[in-house]
Scaffold this active site. Structure first.
Site, PDB file in Angstrom:
ATOM      1  N   ASP A 197      33.532  49.675  39.746  1.00  0.00           N
ATOM      2  CA  ASP A 197      33.446  48.484  39.059  1.00  0.00           C
ATOM      3  C   ASP A 197      32.413  48.624  37.803  1.00  0.00           C
ATOM      4  O   ASP A 197      31.699  47.589  37.563  1.00  0.00           O
ATOM      5  CB  ASP A 197      33.360  47.313  39.835  1.00  0.00           C
ATOM      6  CG  ASP A 197      34.177  47.242  41.084  1.00  0.00           C
ATOM      7  OD1 ASP A 197      35.237  47.604  41.024  1.00  0.00           O
ATOM      8  OD2 ASP A 197      33.543  46.722  41.981  1.00  0.00           O
ATOM      9  N   GLU A 249      43.159  41.642  38.027  1.00  0.00           N
ATOM     10  CA  GLU A 249      41.908  41.411  38.289  1.00  0.00           C
ATOM     11  C   GLU A 249      40.985  42.088  37.068  1.00  0.00           C
ATOM     12  O   GLU A 249      41.552  42.612  36.080  1.00  0.00           O
ATOM     13  CB  GLU A 249      41.336  41.551  39.572  1.00  0.00           C
ATOM     14  CG  GLU A 249      41.874  43.280  39.689  1.00  0.00           C
ATOM     15  CD  GLU A 249      41.484  43.554  41.374  1.00  0.00           C
ATOM     16  OE1 GLU A 249      41.160  42.712  42.140  1.00  0.00           O
ATOM     17  OE2 GLU A 249      41.626  44.935  41.516  1.00  0.00           O
TER      18      GLU A 249
END
Length: 506
Positions: free
Chosen positions: A15, A183
């Protein structure tokens, strides 16, 4: 884009979010249940990256006391505004929720963080419009711990960062092309448009990058005609599961995406989700990322920590589960040794007395010299508390020498191998190797993991060699990666040193 190393930040570093400030790049990644949380990496050329610190160094900043494996600190965004650095992140299975940390220097110290009441979801992004108003865009996923219980797509709200609250009811945004799990939104201002980049398709094989744009930060947003703009599923590429991308100007002046991906060692991805980079071209006002290729660094990495010098765990790369490493280990209790006291059981405990480091190479070696004293502990590899490997040392029942037990644990199954060696201080070694070619290439093994003890005469004994596929992303079903280090499971254990070697090109 000139030839950049790939992975950019190897090992458990998912991420990624990256910014360029005054000629220097700063990049942060997720840490889930580990502390310190949110490593900050710095580079001036996008090639050499230095781990300069961590955003959250205390449990109180992120509230991980009860966070389970794969919960905790998810998906940060780092941004710079009005001379200050900001990191916004969602902390799941924690009372902290959506938190914004600030700092004048990204190396730290960072603030205690302020919770943004009203942001109920994950993967928050932080952006400011032309007037200076702050907006948080996020994935409105409702969780019970780490279990999804509801989803409302990508949402956005204008916020007051000082007061820690939203200033309006969150509005729905563009939520992708219809693939599962939209997302990881990020917003960018470019050429009169606001661009919204998201991930969709889930964080596994279907992971993808999609993009939309609008004249207003609040929308409405129009999707790119060729979405998803990046998806490795179905292609014969060495990097898989690519997604969760952030856009930044690269060292040559062209845009690049930093994003997560995995790479295989036979039948498994042992290092977890790593940080990668890929080039971006623009066509008709839309970003077109290139496929993500491997470009492994050729030089080996050698790290040696001699606890006799008193530095202990000062390097920012040490990790512990739910607690800072310094709470578990101390220097000086025995001269020249680092001491760990057992607290809650072994490596398979919810909060083990364990401090470790990320495995960053497929071919690697971890090693420590241990004096078990009157306790029991050793060298261990952790994916979660259910997926562990370890070498455990304790005084031999005969009263002379040391008893060593190698232990391999997965859910519902634990296998062990034991031996006794001469000496009160022994060396424990864990070696990982990429598998050689096998007779059944359609079902290759994982990497090979060797568990070895070296006695005080230098004689080596290999207690076990196991198939690493059981300690990989595909089997352990976790968001993290391998962390290997030293631990105590009973009493007090002393360690003289710790070594890591990662082979170049792996």
């Amino acid at each position: 884009m000139s030839e950049l190393p790939n992975p950019l930040i190897p090992g458990f570093n998912p991420d990624p979010s990256c910014i360029l400030v005054a000629g220097t790049y700063y990049l942060v990644t997720s840490t889930f249940e580990y502390l310190p949380a949110l490593p900050v990496y710095r580079s001036t050329d996008f090639v050499a990256w230095e781990h300069i610190g961590n955003v959250a160094t205390r449990e109180e900043q992120v509230g991980l006391a009860q966070a389970t494996s794969a919960a905790g600190v998810w998906a940060p965004t780092i941004r710079h505004h009005d001379g200050r650095f900001h990191v916004i992140v969602s902390v799941t299975d924690s009372p902290r929720g959506c938190v914004v940390f600030t700092a004048d220097d990204p190396a730290g110290p960072w603030s205690d963080g302020i919770t943004l009441a009203g942001i109920a979801g994950i993967d928050p992004d932080l952006a400011w419009d032309e007037s200076g108003a702050a907006y948080v865009t996020y994935s409105a996923l409702e969780l019970d711990g780490v279990e999804p219980v509801g989803f409302h797509g990508i949402q956005q709200a204008r916020v007051d960062l000082d007061a820690g609250k939203i200033l309006e009811e969150p509005r729905p945004m563009w939520s992708g092309t219809g693939l599962v799990a939209p997302e990881a939104p990020h917003l960018y201002r470019r050429d009169g448009y606001w661009y919204l980049i998201i991930a969709e398709g889930g964080t596994g094989q279907g992971h993808a990058v999609s993009v939309a744009r609008s004249r207003s930060i609040e929308g409405p947003y129009e999707g790119a005609p060729n979405n998803p703009v990046l998806r490795e599923a179905g292609w014969n590429h060495p990097v898989e599961c690519t997604g969760h991308a952030d856009l930044v100007r690269g060292p040559d002046g062209d845009d690049v995406l930093v994003l997560l991906g995995t790479r295989r060692a036979g039948h498994g991805s042992p290092l977890g989700r790593e940080t990668y980079v890929t080039a971006v071209e623009w066509s008709d006002g839309w970003p077109q990322p290139a496929h993500v290729d491997l470009n492994l660094r050729p030089e080996p990495v050698e790290e040696y920590f001699d606890f006799a010098d008193g530095s202990g765990l000062t390097d920012p790369g040490w990790l512990a589960v739910g607690r800072p490493p310094a709470e578990l280990a101390s220097v000086g209790e025995q001269p020249g040794r680092l001491t760990i006291r057992a607290a809650d059981g072994g490596l398979d405990a919810f909060r083990p007395a364990f401090v470790g480091r990320r495995q960053r190479h497929l071919d690697s070696l971890f090693e420590t010299r241990i004096d078990p004293a009157n306790g029991r502990g050793g060298l261990g590899l952790r994916f979660t508390e259910d997926f562990t490997l370890c070498l455990v040392a304790e005084r031999a029942p005969s009263g002379t020498g040391t008893r060593i037990t190698a232990r391999a644990s997965i859910p519902t199954l634990c296998q062990s191998w034991s031996t006794e060696v001469a000496g009160d201080q022994v060396t424990l070694r864990l070696v990982t190797q990429v598998p050689s070619r096998c007779r059944a290439p359609w079902f290759p093994p994982g990497d090979r993991i060797q568990l070895i003890v070296v006695d005080d005469t230098g004689a080596e004994t290999q207690l076990a060699e196991v198939d690493g596929r059981f300690w990989s992303v595909e089997t352990s079903a976790t968001f993290t990666g391998r962390v290997t280090g030293i631990f105590a499971e009973e009493g007090t254990v002393h360690f003289a040193d710790f070594r890591y070697r990662g082979e170049g090109g792996s």
